[in-house]
Design an enzyme around this catalytic site. Structure first.
Site, PDB file in Angstrom:
ATOM      1  NE  ARG A   1      -3.767   0.576   1.840  1.00 32.38           N
ATOM      2  CZ  ARG A   1      -4.870   1.456   1.871  1.00 32.38           C
ATOM      3  NH1 ARG A   1      -5.571   1.609   0.615  1.00 32.38           N
ATOM      4  NH2 ARG A   1      -5.125   2.078   2.846  1.00 32.38           N
TER       5      ARG A   1
ATOM      6  CE  LYS B   1       3.377  -1.819  -4.979  1.00 31.22           C
ATOM      7  NZ  LYS B   1       2.789  -3.072  -5.817  1.00 31.22           N
TER       8      LYS B   1
ATOM      9  CB  CYS C   1      11.204  26.713  32.657  1.00 27.40           C
ATOM     10  SG  CYS C   1      11.528  26.084  30.882  1.00 27.40           S
TER      11      CYS C   1
ATOM     12  CG  ASN D   1      -2.084  16.755  34.708  1.00 30.52           C
ATOM     13  OD1 ASN D   1      -2.759  18.116  34.588  1.00 30.52           O
ATOM     14  ND2 ASN D   1      -1.862  16.215  33.724  1.00 30.52           N
ATOM     15  CG  ASP D   2      -1.493  22.667  37.535  1.00 29.52           C
ATOM     16  OD1 ASP D   2      -1.307  22.483  38.876  1.00 29.52           O
ATOM     17  OD2 ASP D   2      -0.421  23.251  36.858  1.00 29.52           O
TER      18      ASP D   2
ATOM     19  CG  HIS E   1       6.268  16.941  30.009  1.00 29.65           C
ATOM     20  ND1 HIS E   1       6.338  17.345  28.543  1.00 29.65           N
ATOM     21  CD2 HIS E   1       5.013  16.598  29.881  1.00 29.65           C
ATOM     22  CE1 HIS E   1       5.039  17.742  28.015  1.00 29.65           C
ATOM     23  NE2 HIS E   1       4.324  17.161  28.827  1.00 29.65           N
TER      24      HIS E   1
ATOM     25  CG  MET F   1      -3.757   4.267  13.157  1.00 28.90           C
ATOM     26  SD  MET F   1      -3.860   2.513  12.830  1.00 28.90           S
ATOM     27  CE  MET F   1      -2.167   2.187  13.047  1.00 28.90           C
ATOM     28  CB  VAL F   2      -9.027   7.504   9.794  1.00 30.26           C
ATOM     29  CG1 VAL F   2      -8.419   8.301  10.458  1.00 30.26           C
ATOM     30  CG2 VAL F   2      -8.661   7.096   8.402  1.00 30.26           C
TER      31      VAL F   2
HETATM   32  O1  LIG Z   1      -2.744  16.011  29.741  1.00 33.22           O
HETATM   33  P1  LIG Z   1      -2.258  16.594  28.410  1.00 33.22           P
HETATM   34  O2  LIG Z   1      -0.689  16.419  28.233  1.00 33.22           O
HETATM   35  O3  LIG Z   1      -2.499  17.995  28.208  1.00 33.22           O
HETATM   36  O4  LIG Z   1      -2.877  16.071  27.105  1.00 33.22           O
HETATM   37  C1  LIG Z   1      -2.483  15.168  26.323  1.00 33.22           C
HETATM   38  O5  LIG Z   1      -2.277  13.698  26.965  1.00 33.22           O
HETATM   39  C2  LIG Z   1      -3.529  13.157  27.272  1.00 33.22           C
HETATM   40  C3  LIG Z   1      -3.351  11.790  27.848  1.00 33.22           C
HETATM   41  O6  LIG Z   1      -2.810  10.806  26.970  1.00 33.22           O
HETATM   42  C4  LIG Z   1      -4.667  13.020  26.132  1.00 33.22           C
HETATM   43  O7  LIG Z   1      -5.833  12.770  26.914  1.00 33.22           O
HETATM   44  C5  LIG Z   1      -4.723  14.591  25.729  1.00 33.22           C
HETATM   45  O8  LIG Z   1      -5.581  14.325  24.557  1.00 33.22           O
HETATM   46  C6  LIG Z   1      -3.633  14.793  25.262  1.00 33.22           C
HETATM   47  O9  LIG Z   1      -3.595  16.225  24.514  1.00 33.22           O
HETATM   48  O1  LIG Z   2      -7.584   4.420   0.953  1.00 38.45           O
HETATM   49  P1  LIG Z   2      -7.053   5.677   1.335  1.00 38.45           P
HETATM   50  O2  LIG Z   2      -8.443   6.485   1.296  1.00 38.45           O
HETATM   51  O3  LIG Z   2      -6.201   6.384   0.640  1.00 38.45           O
HETATM   52  O4  LIG Z   2      -6.647   5.624   2.963  1.00 38.45           O
HETATM   53  C1  LIG Z   2      -7.571   6.171   4.071  1.00 38.45           C
HETATM   54  O5  LIG Z   2      -8.224   5.242   4.482  1.00 38.45           O
HETATM   55  C2  LIG Z   2      -7.795   3.991   5.016  1.00 38.45           C
HETATM   56  C3  LIG Z   2      -8.830   3.011   5.584  1.00 38.45           C
HETATM   57  O6  LIG Z   2      -9.356   3.780   6.503  1.00 38.45           O
HETATM   58  C4  LIG Z   2      -6.696   4.280   5.717  1.00 38.45           C
HETATM   59  O7  LIG Z   2      -5.838   2.982   5.954  1.00 38.45           O
HETATM   60  C5  LIG Z   2      -5.457   5.074   5.361  1.00 38.45           C
HETATM   61  O8  LIG Z   2      -4.586   5.393   6.617  1.00 38.45           O
HETATM   62  C6  LIG Z   2      -6.321   6.459   5.130  1.00 38.45           C
HETATM   63  O9  LIG Z   2      -5.383   7.537   4.620  1.00 38.45           O
END
Ligand SMILES: O=P(O)(O)O[C@H]1O[C@H](CO)[C@@H](O)[C@H](O)[C@H]1O
Ligand SMILES: O=P(O)(O)O[C@H]1O[C@H](CO)[C@@H](O)[C@H](O)[C@H]1O
EC number: 2.7.7.12
Lengths: 346, 346
Positions: free
Chosen positions: A27, A29, A54, A76-77, A165, A315-316
């Site tokens: 894929r 390609k 800092c 964490n705040d 961090h 990853m969609v």
């Molecule tokens: O807490 P942070 O660093 O602002 O937030 C980040 O890490 C979190 C934990 O993986 C996620 O839920 C948030 O979407 C991401 O922006």
């Molecule tokens: O085949 P496409 O539309 O180029 O690709 C898109 O959909 C795919 C299936 O969800 C995904 O694996 C790809 O990462 C995304 O870019």
């Protein structure tokens, strides 16, 4: 130069998640006319008076940071988990199940300087980070069943502060991923009498098809079931349950191999490589009293990049709704890496 | 105006994935200094001579598109699944499990024009899309156990072509997510004697706490276990197993409610809303001969946005390594929606 003509499609079992990954070897390609990411900021000042991470600066809650010169840990705040969350009420309905999530969220700075990352830090400084990780697992693990250490690196991975961090979230429950991993490791141990990931590491060390870096104590591979293109699994060669069980020597070895692995990542696309990473070890709290011999300590690295420093894997769609899918095989990735990797960051 | 002072944290069971979601009701208060996305392109030409999805144009494989005036289906030029994938070899080792993935990948254009989306299309045109979906499920479902219809909308969701289209991937195996959903629905049915999602829809329709849009035949809710902030679940009120079982009236009702739901999404942040969506119905192929009464047809919408048209939710770090986590409750989302939503796109 290597031209790949494989047209294989298969699906591969993830040992730690008991789920399958669709692998398409051809894929890469397809042309890419989709979203291009901004490359990470290049010039980060060593000290920024407005950066709440800092040394000496003020944070959102008004507290001041000490003038720290090594690691620095604080609450964490805006914590997702708090020790005193009330019970959401006893819904008996099987369709609407919820439970109180209690815990703590900590932030840990790796270094006083904003312009370094783990691979650019001195080995002794990285050892200090590992020691602090082990200390936190021990300390929070007296109460909580799960202590999740994780690092989101790079804006692409939701990180909103360039200062080096990580975060540590401890919870009164075993989250999904570790719960699954626990189940998989336990089932294998019951059937084969040896820790699954220890056997797996041995086999990978013999095969040498997916090894990225190794040392006498540690091994990093692109796992057979990797979903992210350059995903790696880092683990000790000895049977180790938790971070806190690592010997002084193993901690030094870990610092060294982490530096090598992350340098390779940085060199791959000549960019400070974005990723999410985290540690999984035997559960703690009430689980400390149980037999956890099926567990093997390990870290997962999940980097989002696919083609270059600015084109990530999405990853969609199919991945979210059906099954994770990768566009090239783990072995193709290793092949690419062997060509490109050098030991020194350029 | 509503000021939320809830500080609840809990974890909620996903009925279809048998996993938990960490819900923090107060994380929207944290300031955001992280990555900001580019808003989607505003001026897409109705016809672009270089767009391989437009009527009459040439595609990557040299084939020409017909001068289509409704939907148009063709084989993906870079398919992740192919009908004739060879067997990866019979690895007996439990640590290295893989199987041949066979199937087909199709692309389906919704409309001859590039400058429309489903909510901007006429109801009759959307019905044509639904009819074609049903036809493909029926046709590919004679052989394949799973036919995944999904749409990646917007560059943020990995879509690389602005022309309105979706994909249909059929496979010789039940992918992870539908396999899990099948297991959950079956277990519930065995215990309670009624389809889980049908009961769930009834309860949500009564509660009215998470309903986004509804009609006599259809219901869209932010599910109790939503992980993405504005995630929705769209399903018929009648017990329906598969897309192909929908009556003419139900297809018209679906076109109408899809238009309403997607208009609400577009209005929320005044942007053509990005998402991945897809349909899950009873499995096909060999499963056609089995009893699938536990199944209820439904669509999942997974939109990435959190705060605005340019700030998304990052499912990283804790979410990847431990458990999915949301920064506000589904009920808070509905509240926001009720304030902002209007029926006409502005
Ligand atoms: O807490 P942070 O660093 O602002 O937030 C980040 O890490 C979190 C934990 O993986 C996620 O839920 C948030 O979407 C991401 O922006
Ligand atoms: O085949 P496409 O539309 O180029 O690709 C898109 O959909 C795919 C299936 O969800 C995904 O694996 C790809 O990462 C995304 O870019």
């Amino acid at each position: 130069m290597c031209v790949c003509v494989i047209t294989l499609s298969c699906y591969i079992l993830s040992l730690v998640l008991d789920s399958w990954v669709l692998v398409s070897a051809h894929r890469m390609k397809r042309p890419w006319a989709g979203q291009v990411e901004r490359p990470p900021e290049e010039h980060i000042p060593r000290y920024d008076p407005n950066n709440p991470l800092c040394p000496g600066n003020k944070r959102a809650n008004g507290e001041g940071n000490p003038d720290y010169d090594s690691t620095f840990v604080f609450e964490n705040d805006f914590p997702a988990l708090q020790p005193d969350a009330p019970d959401p009420g006893s819904e008996q309905d099987p369709l609407f199940q919820s439970k109180a999530a209690r815990g703590v969220c900590k932030v840990m700075c790796f270094h006083p300087w904003s312009d370094v990352t783990l691979p650019l830090m001195k080995k002794e400084e990285v050892v200090k980070v590992i020691d602090k990780w082990a200390e936190l697992v021990e300390e929070l693990g007296t109460i909580y069943p799960w202590v999740q250490i994780f690092e989101n690196k790079g804006a692409m991975m939701g990180c909103s502060n360039p200062h080096p961090h990580c975060q540590v979230w401890a919870s009164n429950f075993l989250p999904n991923e570790p719960a699954l991993s626990d189940r998989c490791q336990r089932a294998y141990y019951q059937k084969h009498g040896e820790p699954m990931l220890l056997q797996y590491a041995k086999r990978e060390a013999e095969k040498k098809e997916r090894v990225v870096v190794e040392s006498s104590d540690w091994l990093a591979v692109v796992p057979y079931w990797a979903t992210w293109p350059y995903q790696t699994l880092l683990l000790p060669r000895r049977h180790v349950l938790r971070m806190s069980d690592l010997t002084t020597e193993e901690r030094e070895g870990l610092a060294a191999i982490m530096k090598r692995l992350l340098t390779k990542y940085d060199n791959l696309f000549e960019v400070s490589f974005p990723y999410s990473m985290g540690w999984h070890g035997a559960p703690t709290g009430p689980y400390l009293k149980e037999d956890n011999s099926h567990w093997q300590l390990h870290a997962h690295y999940y980097p989002p990049l696919l083609r270059s420093a600015t084109v990530k894997k999405f990853m969609v769609g199919y991945e979210m709704l059906a099954q994770e899918q990768r566009d090239l095989t783990p072995e193709q990735v290793i092949h690419l890496c062997t060509c490109i990797y050098t030991e020194q960051r350029t």
